[in-house]
Design a protein around this motif. Structure first.
Motif, short mmCIF file in Angstrom:
data_model
loop_
_atom_site.label_atom_id
_atom_site.label_comp_id
_atom_site.label_asym_id
_atom_site.label_seq_id
_atom_site.Cartn_x
_atom_site.Cartn_y
_atom_site.Cartn_z
N ASP A 313 0.88 -1.32 0.05
CA ASP A 313 0.06 0.05 -0.06
C ASP A 313 1.15 1.32 0.10
N ILE A 314 2.25 1.08 0.42
CA ILE A 314 2.99 2.28 0.66
C ILE A 314 3.03 3.13 -0.75
N PRO A 315 3.34 2.65 -1.90
CA PRO A 315 3.65 3.26 -3.26
C PRO A 315 2.18 4.17 -3.60
N VAL A 316 1.16 3.43 -3.28
CA VAL A 316 -0.15 4.27 -3.90
C VAL A 316 -0.52 4.95 -2.90
N LEU A 317 -0.35 4.85 -1.69
CA LEU A 317 -0.68 5.83 -0.67
C LEU A 317 0.19 7.11 -0.81
N ALA A 318 1.53 6.73 -1.21
CA ALA A 318 2.59 7.82 -1.31
C ALA A 318 2.08 8.74 -2.54
N ARG A 319 1.77 8.29 -3.58
CA ARG A 319 1.43 9.11 -4.56
C ARG A 319 0.11 9.52 -4.32
N HIS A 320 -0.84 9.37 -3.75
CA HIS A 320 -1.99 9.73 -3.40
C HIS A 320 -1.75 11.14 -2.55
N PHE A 321 -1.11 11.13 -1.45
CA PHE A 321 -0.57 12.08 -0.67
C PHE A 321 0.15 13.25 -1.51
N VAL A 322 0.77 12.91 -2.34
CA VAL A 322 1.85 13.85 -3.07
C VAL A 322 0.65 14.61 -3.86
N ASN A 323 -0.28 13.70 -4.77
CA ASN A 323 -1.36 14.52 -5.50
C ASN A 323 -2.26 15.47 -4.70
N LYS A 324 -2.63 14.76 -3.84
CA LYS A 324 -3.51 15.73 -2.71
C LYS A 324 -3.08 16.88 -2.31
N LEU A 328 -3.43 21.08 -3.32
CA LEU A 328 -3.91 21.95 -2.40
C LEU A 328 -3.05 23.33 -2.42
N VAL A 329 -1.61 23.39 -2.88
CA VAL A 329 -1.05 24.39 -2.94
C VAL A 329 -0.87 24.91 -4.60
N GLY A 330 -1.48 24.16 -5.44
CA GLY A 330 -1.37 24.77 -6.86
C GLY A 330 -0.34 24.04 -7.60
N GLU A 331 0.30 23.23 -7.13
CA GLU A 331 1.29 22.64 -7.77
C GLU A 331 0.86 21.42 -8.65
N HIS A 332 1.48 21.24 -9.88
CA HIS A 332 1.08 19.96 -10.80
C HIS A 332 2.57 19.26 -11.29
N ASN A 333 2.11 17.92 -11.55
CA ASN A 333 3.11 16.91 -12.27
C ASN A 333 4.50 16.80 -11.18
N VAL A 334 3.97 17.03 -9.91
CA VAL A 334 5.04 16.34 -8.87
C VAL A 334 5.08 14.99 -8.62
N THR A 335 6.34 14.41 -9.14
CA THR A 335 6.45 12.90 -8.96
C THR A 335 7.26 12.49 -8.05
N LEU A 336 7.26 11.09 -7.64
CA LEU A 336 8.25 10.62 -6.62
C LEU A 336 9.44 9.90 -7.36
N GLU A 357 1.86 10.56 5.76
CA GLU A 357 1.26 11.70 5.14
C GLU A 357 2.10 12.86 5.52
N HIS A 358 2.29 13.05 6.77
CA HIS A 358 3.18 14.18 7.24
C HIS A 358 4.43 14.06 6.65
N VAL A 359 5.18 13.15 6.49
CA VAL A 359 6.45 13.10 5.91
C VAL A 359 6.39 13.56 4.56
N LEU A 360 5.52 13.19 3.55
CA LEU A 360 5.42 13.75 2.17
C LEU A 360 4.73 15.01 2.19
N GLU A 361 3.95 15.54 3.29
CA GLU A 361 3.69 16.85 3.10
C GLU A 361 4.56 17.88 3.31
N ARG A 362 5.62 17.34 4.14
CA ARG A 362 6.61 18.09 4.46
C ARG A 362 7.85 18.23 3.44
N ALA A 363 7.84 17.18 2.64
CA ALA A 363 8.67 17.11 1.64
C ALA A 363 8.34 18.03 0.47
#
Length: 451
Positions: A313-324, A328-336, A357-363
């Motif tokens: 579940d980690i990869p799909v959750l990570a991509r979900h949190f990055v997109n989410k 919210l801050v108007g960024e697009h095409n952010v990848t891992l 989620e917090h780690v990726l939000e901070r990243a």
């Protein structure tokens, strides 16, 4: 079966015709008359492709497309429109639509598009398919079993006990259960039992009569009355004071209670969902939790596995949190970056999904745009939470100098603080350690809209 299609159109004749003819062509077909109904089906069924009208009452097809691509990027969307323009087509494709088709069209035209779609789609093993239920996302077998149990019990009146470590998403499970229940149009009220005095818990849950104690100048409704007709989530149920447990038992058995200081019974109709971080049985054996109450609450028990036990579940959750959070801050095409995913997979995540989620939000606040690399999420401490600032390299900011880089980081931190504080500027300023007037000046400087 060729695949599973969801047809969304407010025109009944077209919708039903497509359902019949696509079914005859070998597809499993669901249908919805509006985007809200479509979202409920999408959240609870393994949909492969959505065929949706663009113009509908309420949410339109483009808004539905955005929701689908954020929740499950693997699901393809074909938009139907009687108002096709180049701008509409370009916008749809930019937002991730597979294709669009102009009304009026024949079912054969749509079938040809579907055949091309499935012919070019990467084959996926059943175990690799991403499933969703509400805001929950699962690829691992254990979470898919849990989602199947949730679907089975959501639209019943059963009391549910959710067990799992802190951060595993028990509140999201409760929200998904409520959203797919017959009580969905009534409130889901939440209450945490941890670290509160027994008298406070009793007053908050059951309410109080006027004059019960000094300062009680009016009658106060408790959480059960506020949840009447809907559901109540009791979080940290293992911390419910023993003095309050008999009163909760009576409510579960009779759906009635007395307010603090009152004598008249108050009847309510509430579905109870409880969440616990620890196993309740040891507490029962130690006399800290009533056995009869335990059996009343444990009608249907669901255990949420920790993230370390479901690495798929980690990869799909990570991509979900990055997109989410990027959206919210108007960024697009952010990848891992691939190596970033490797680092995330190596970590044991004692804080579970919340920590991820917090780690990726901070990243996102420090990555400088584009790709999130390992240095943006490291170091991950042994305790499981990111500590210190991510290592930043000048190269990652391209041609920008120090002033531009610092300004960009400052802007991202301000946006993150405002988001975490739901737009409350006073709290955001306090979190950032600056005066509110300074925050307002910086918001004006960076053209950050006032909520």
């Amino acid at each position: 079966m060729c695949g599973t299609i969801l047809v969304v159109d407010d025109e009944p004749l077209k919708r039903i015709t497509l359902q019949i003819e696509l079914s005859e062509a070998g597809y499993e077909v669901y249908e919805a008359a509006d985007a809200q109904t479509a979202r409920r089906i999408f959240d609870s069924k393994p949909i492969d492709v959505i065929v949706s009208d663009v113009r509908m009452p309420g949410f339109d097809g483009l808004e539905l497309l955005s929701h689908v691509k954020q929740a499950r990027p693997d699901v393809e969307v074909i938009l139907m429109t009687a108002y096709a323009t180049v701008d509409t087509a370009v916008l749809a494709i930019k937002r991730g639509a597979y294709d669009y088709i102009t009304k009026p069209f024949t079912t054969q035209e749509l079938l040809e598009k579907l055949e091309r779609l499935f012919a070019t789609r990467k084959p996926t093993r059943g175990d690799d398919r991403v499933e969703t239920f509400g805001d929950l996302i699962a690829r691992s077998a254990c979470m898919k079993r849990l989602l199947a149990q949730l679907r089975a019990v959501a639209d019943t009146e059963r009391t549910i006990l959710l067990c799992g470590e802190s951060g595993t998403g028990k509140e999201l499970l409760a929200e998904a259960i409520h959203r797919h229940s017959r009580r969905r149009d009534k409130p889901l009220v939440r209450f945490g039992c941890a670290a509160l005095q027994p008298s406070v818990v009793e007053s908050e849950l059951f309410g109080q009569e006027k004059g019960t104690f000094s300062g009680a100048t009016r009658q106060k409704q408790g959480r059960f009355e506020l949840a009447d007709g809907g559901a109540l989530l009791l979080d940290d149920i293992e911390d419910l004071p023993t003095d309050v447990q008999p009163k909760l038992l009576r409510l579960v058995e009779r759906q009635e209670f007395q307010r603090v200081g009152g004598e008249e019974p108050v009847r309510v109709d509430v579905r109870l969902i409880c969440a616990a971080k620890r196993d309740l049985l040891p507490l029962v054996r130690d006399g800290r939790f009533r056995q009869d109450l335990y059996y009343r609450l444990n009608v249907f028990s669901l255990t949420v596995p920790p993230l370390r036990e479901r690495p798929d579940d980690i990869p799909v959750l990570a991509r979900h949190f990055v997109n989410k959070h990027a959206a919210l801050v108007g960024e697009h095409n952010v990848t891992l970056a691939p190596h970033t995913l490797e680092e995330l997979m190596r970590h044991t995540w004692p804080g579970n999904v919340r920590e991820l989620e917090h780690v990726l939000e901070r990243a996102l606040a420090f990555h400088g745009g584009g790709e999130i690399r390992p240095e943006h999420v490291l170091p991950l401490s042994r305790a499981g939470s990111a500590v210190g600032l991510p290592a930043l390299e000048l190269a990652e900011f391209g041609p920008r100098g120090l002033n531009e880089t610092v300004a960009d980081i400052e802007r991202r931190l301000i946006l993150m603080a405002l988001r975490q504080c739901n737009g409350n500027q006073a709290r955001a300023a306090q979190r950032l350690g600056i005066p509110r007037t300074t925050l307002r000046d910086k918001m004006a400087k960076y053209s950050i809209a006032v909520a």
